[in-house]
Each structure stands twice: as C-alpha cells, then as structure tokens.
Design an enzyme around this catalytic site. Structure first.
Site, short mmCIF file in Angstrom:
data_model
loop_
_atom_site.label_atom_id
_atom_site.label_comp_id
_atom_site.label_asym_id
_atom_site.label_seq_id
_atom_site.Cartn_x
_atom_site.Cartn_y
_atom_site.Cartn_z
CD GLN A 98 -2.43 -1.26 2.73
OE1 GLN A 98 -3.43 -0.62 3.06
NE2 GLN A 98 -1.82 -2.08 3.57
CG ASN A 99 4.14 1.23 2.35
OD1 ASN A 99 3.06 1.47 2.91
ND2 ASN A 99 5.09 0.54 2.94
CG HIS A 116 -3.05 2.45 -1.68
ND1 HIS A 116 -3.04 2.36 -0.31
CD2 HIS A 116 -4.18 1.82 -2.07
CE1 HIS A 116 -4.11 1.70 0.11
NE2 HIS A 116 -4.81 1.35 -0.95
CB CYS A 127 -2.90 12.39 -22.76
SG CYS A 127 -1.33 12.31 -21.86
CB CYS A 146 -0.97 15.41 -24.31
SG CYS A 146 -1.38 16.05 -22.67
CB THR A 184 -1.17 -2.77 6.83
OG1 THR A 184 -2.37 -2.09 6.45
CG2 THR A 184 -1.40 -4.27 6.85
CG LEU A 210 4.96 -1.22 17.05
CD1 LEU A 210 6.37 -1.80 17.07
CD2 LEU A 210 5.02 0.28 16.77
#
Ligand code: OAD
Length: 241
Positions: A98-99, A116, A127, A146, A184, A210
């Site tokens: 997700q980082n 992400h 464009c 573009c 996460t 953690l």
C-alpha cells in the site's frame, strides 16, 4: 518425474514497514500519524486537487523528498531476500504494497505491486499517460506526452478512487499458500479485506505488526514487534535458515 507445483507466498505491506526508515505512518494514536495531524480530505482526494492543486502538490512534493532521503531497513531487505530465496527453489513471492515509497525496490525486491500508486510517477489528467517523475511537481508543469500545462497529478490513489491492479492481486491471493500482512492497520479497504478473502479460501494468515491491527482477530498467527526485527526472523524461519 511429476513437477512440483509452485508455491506462492502473498505479502501485503503497509506504512509500518517504512516507519523505521523514518517515514511517518498514517494512524498512530498520538500526533505522529500523518492523518492525525493533517486532514486527508484537503490533501488526498480528487476534490482537494480540483479546488487547491498547489496545496496537494506541496504535500506530495514533501513526501517525495522524504521518501528519496529515506533508506530501506532490515525488513525491506528481508523481503528482497525472501523473493530471491523462493524464486531459487521454484516458488514465488507476491509482494503487494500500500506504500507509495520505493523502499522495497531500493532494497532489491524485483516485483512489487503498488496498489495505492507511487510517489515517483505522475499521471496526466488530459491524456492519462503515466510518466516517471522524481522531482517536485507543480501547477505549471507540462505533460511530456500531450504538452498540456497544469494537467499532471501524482499517480497516487486518493480517497474515493479505486486501488490499482485489483484483479492481479485477487488472482495472486487465490493461488497463494500463505497470506501475511506486515505493518498495516487493517483500516483501509479493499486492502484490509484481503485477509478475510484468504480465510474464506482456507489460506493460512499471519499478521506482523507493532501491535494488534484493527482486524487482528482474522489472523491465525501474529508476530508483534518492530518490523526490522520481526520480518527478518520470520523470513529466516520460512526459508529454513
Ligand atoms: P497505518 O498508518 O494505518 O498503519 C500502520 C501500521 O503499522 C499500524 O498498525 C502500526 O501499529 C504499525 N507500525 C508502526 N510502526 C511499526 C514498526 N516499526 N514495525 C511494524 N509495524 C509498525 O498505515 P497503512 O495501514 O499502510 O493510503 O494505511 C493504509 C493506507 O491509508 C495507506 O496506504 C494510505 C493511507 O491513507 C493512501 O495514501 C491511498
């Protein structure tokens, strides 16, 4: 001789794996979490970009600079070793993060799926082309494809937008023999829902964090402590060192 089927280990990482590299997480209970200090609706939504693009650019320019100055830690390096070790024995690591930083890549991981988006990429709202971009971005910048001025945005998934590579992620998860979430909080969907999908398929699940995450009860096993210690120990165990 019958071929041995490839085993896939699926690892989902979040901001906690980069915390010991000095990059802030989002939801620490005190004021150290990014979203405890700053309002995401003003910085990480399409509406914020439409109403104040300069503020959004300034926020991501700081994050891009912070990520460039950070170094991968022992947890990132252990996952690169895991990928190499699994590949050497004919198995695979599906590493989904997700980082938006590039610390997995700089630690040596070769295949990383950024669901992400990435700080080092921009997308043209005109464009739709995605380009590498490692310097500050502003409202005067011109799309290299573009030539529109002011149309470039960070190639980051904002609140209200759909994460990237979801069908690839689902296919990899469904073929996995183990699902592991690292660093996460389990509070942002669809990433937070991957563990229940794994459980529904009877894939063993493990949380390395953690402290217990929001969906800790969904995991079969949990290893708590700083990622720089827990992840290398877990990788060594998995590779049989
Ligand atoms: P969070 O900030 O929500 O959660 C970080 C998790 O890492 C928490 O559960 C912490 O306990 C844990 N953690 C902190 N330090 C750690 C350490 N040294 N070792 C191990 N774990 C540690 O971050 P995410 O879950 O990644 O989205 O957040 C998900 C998404 O929310 C992000 O990708 C971002 C954000 O809005 C976008 O920007 C699109």
């Amino acid at each position: 001789m019958a071929e041995r089927p490839t085993k896939i280990v699926f690892v989902l990482t979040g901001a906690g794996i980069s915390a010991e590299s000095g990059l802030g997480t989002f939801r620490e209970p005190d004021q150290t979490g990014l979203w405890s200090r700053l309002d995401p609706s003003k910085l990480a939504t399409p509406e914020a970009f439409a109403s104040d693009p300069a503020a959004v650019h300034a926020f991501y320019n700081t994050r891009r600079r912070d990520a460039a100055a950070a170094q991968p830690n022992a947890a990132h390096r252990a996952l690169a070793e895991l990928e190499a070790g699994l590949t050497a024995r004919g198995d695979l690591l599906a590493l989904v993060t997700q980082n938006v930083d590039d610390l997995h890549e700089r630690a040596g991981s070769r295949q990383v799926v950024h669901m992400h988006g990435e700080l080092n990429k921009v997308r043209c709202t005109g464009c739709s082309q995605v380009q590498a971009w490692t310097t500050d971005l502003g409202t005067d910048d011109i799309c290299p494809v573009c030539a529109r001025r002011g149309s470039l945005r960070p190639d980051i998934v904002w609140f209200g937008e759909t994460p990237m590579h979801l069908s690839l992620i689902t296919r990899a998860l469904e073929a996995s023999m183990l699902f592991v979430a690292i660093g996460t909080s389990g509070s942002v969907y669809p990433a937070a829902g991957l563990v229940s999908h794994a459980r529904a398929l009877a894939i063993p699940t493990c949380e390395i964090n953690l402290a217990p995450s929001d969906n800790a009860e969904e995991f079969d096993e949990a290893l708590y402590g700083p990622a720089s210690e827990t992840v290398p120990a877990w990788v060594a165990r998995l590779l049989g060192h």
